[in-house]
Motif scaffolding. Structure first.
Motif, mmCIF file in Angstrom:
data_model
loop_
_atom_site.group_PDB
_atom_site.id
_atom_site.type_symbol
_atom_site.label_atom_id
_atom_site.label_comp_id
_atom_site.label_asym_id
_atom_site.label_seq_id
_atom_site.Cartn_x
_atom_site.Cartn_y
_atom_site.Cartn_z
ATOM 1 N N GLY A 45 24.438 54.403 23.669
ATOM 2 C CA GLY A 45 25.406 55.437 23.322
ATOM 3 C C GLY A 45 24.922 56.324 22.190
ATOM 4 O O GLY A 45 25.056 57.559 22.242
ATOM 5 N N ALA A 49 24.007 60.464 22.604
ATOM 6 C CA ALA A 49 24.659 61.467 21.761
ATOM 7 C C ALA A 49 23.641 62.202 20.891
ATOM 8 O O ALA A 49 23.707 63.425 20.737
ATOM 9 N N TRP A 53 23.360 66.326 20.994
ATOM 10 C CA TRP A 53 23.805 67.155 19.873
ATOM 11 C C TRP A 53 22.702 67.447 18.850
ATOM 12 O O TRP A 53 22.686 68.520 18.262
ATOM 13 N N ALA A 246 30.340 53.513 24.611
ATOM 14 C CA ALA A 246 31.304 54.540 24.219
ATOM 15 C C ALA A 246 31.457 54.598 22.699
ATOM 16 O O ALA A 246 31.566 55.683 22.107
ATOM 17 N N PHE A 247 31.447 53.424 22.061
ATOM 18 C CA PHE A 247 31.577 53.389 20.605
ATOM 19 C C PHE A 247 30.360 54.022 19.938
ATOM 20 O O PHE A 247 30.489 54.825 19.006
ATOM 21 N N PHE A 249 28.268 56.202 21.249
ATOM 22 C CA PHE A 249 28.248 57.642 21.559
ATOM 23 C C PHE A 249 29.204 58.401 20.648
ATOM 24 O O PHE A 249 28.845 59.420 20.055
ATOM 25 N N SER A 250 30.434 57.898 20.524
ATOM 26 C CA SER A 250 31.433 58.597 19.714
ATOM 27 C C SER A 250 31.077 58.574 18.234
ATOM 28 O O SER A 250 31.320 59.548 17.510
ATOM 29 N N LEU A 251 30.478 57.470 17.767
ATOM 30 C CA LEU A 251 30.077 57.389 16.366
ATOM 31 C C LEU A 251 28.990 58.404 16.052
ATOM 32 O O LEU A 251 29.062 59.124 15.037
ATOM 33 N N MET A 253 28.303 61.138 17.742
ATOM 34 C CA MET A 253 28.890 62.467 17.882
ATOM 35 C C MET A 253 29.633 62.862 16.604
ATOM 36 O O MET A 253 29.501 63.986 16.107
ATOM 37 N N ALA A 254 30.420 61.923 16.071
ATOM 38 C CA ALA A 254 31.174 62.190 14.852
ATOM 39 C C ALA A 254 30.240 62.445 13.670
ATOM 40 O O ALA A 254 30.477 63.357 12.866
#
Length: 260
Positions: A45, A49, A53, A246-247, A249-251, A253-254
């Protein structure tokens, strides 16, 4: 930007690998399959990401002057990265190297292949860090300090489980904790080396930055699809790996948005 800041940035991913490899001193002799799935999913993840990005999007943005062909440098660099990682088939995969029923039978041969496989995977990550810091040193304004920090932190986070996944199986195969730790450490040493070489070539790097950023993205995504996703999805309860993906990837991304 001070040279000390750049040097620290180049070392952050290696610190992540070192911390992961040090798990061999604190954890039991082997990792549960569910834990391995979680670590592989989380690393996948983060890498996906970061590839989008921190690498592909900036590569396209830096080619905006090409108009409708702004995608071309990123497209070409991406495929060069994929082609580079096809060398992975020369060196047996990590999970094959650890399999008792395939490949060379000696412990030394399996250990060597494990370290070589991960070392090959770490080269483009080191180059990615070097490219963003080369952009900062050039003063072109194409890369922000926050964006560079986000990428290095993301790779360091991804390197933590990678270090553990290397050192723990080595210990389980009979190596001492000290040797397992140092071999895990060795697998990540190429990152600051290739990152530093990239920064030293800053004058040549800046014009080719879109290609190099997307090269690193292609190589990292190759590793995700070829190695990490199959490992995180194998067997029952594959949802553990998906949730960890998912965790991660979202971390990442944030981090990229918050620090960029």
């Amino acid at each position: 930007m001070e040279i000390s800041t750049v040097l620290f940035g180049l070392l952050i991913p290696f610190i992540g690998t070192s911390a992961g490899a040090a798990c061999v001193f604190f954890l039991r002799k082997d990792l549960k399959l569910s834990v391995q799935r979680m670590l592989n999913g989380f690393a996948a993840g983060v890498m996906v990401a970061a590839s989008i990005w921190s690498l592909i999007v900036p590569a396209i943005e830096q080619s905006a002057s090409k108009g409708c062909l702004a995608f071309l440098p990123a497209f070409l660099g991406f495929w060069i990265g994929i082609a580079f990682m096809l060398l992975d088939h020369v060196i047996p995969h990590l999970h094959r190297a650890g399999n008792q029923t395939e490949g060379p039978k000696s412990h030394l041969a399996r250990i060597t292949m494990m370290v070589l496989a991960v070392t090959l995977h770490n080269i483009p990550e080191g180059m990615a860090v070097g490219v963003v810091y080369a952009g900062l040193l050039s003063g072109s304004g194409m890369i922000s300090a926050g964006g560079a920090l986000a990428l290095t932190l993301g790779i360091a986070i991804q390197n933590f489980p990678e270090g553990a996944i290397i050192s723990m199986p080595l210990y389980a195969e009979g190596k001492s904790k000290g040797k397992s730790f140092w071999l895990g450490l060795l697998s990540g040493a190429v990152e600051p080396i290739f990152g530093s070489l990239t920064v030293l070539l800053v004058g040549l790097i800046v014009p080719a930055m879109p290609y190099l950023l997307s090269f690193a993205a292609g190589a990292m995504l190759y590793v995700v699809v070829e190695e990490l996703i199959p490992e995180m999805s194998a067997g029952e309860h594959s949802n553990i790996g998906v949730i960890a993906f998912a965790f991660g990837f979202s971390l990442m991304m944030a981090l990229d948005v918050a620090l960029g």
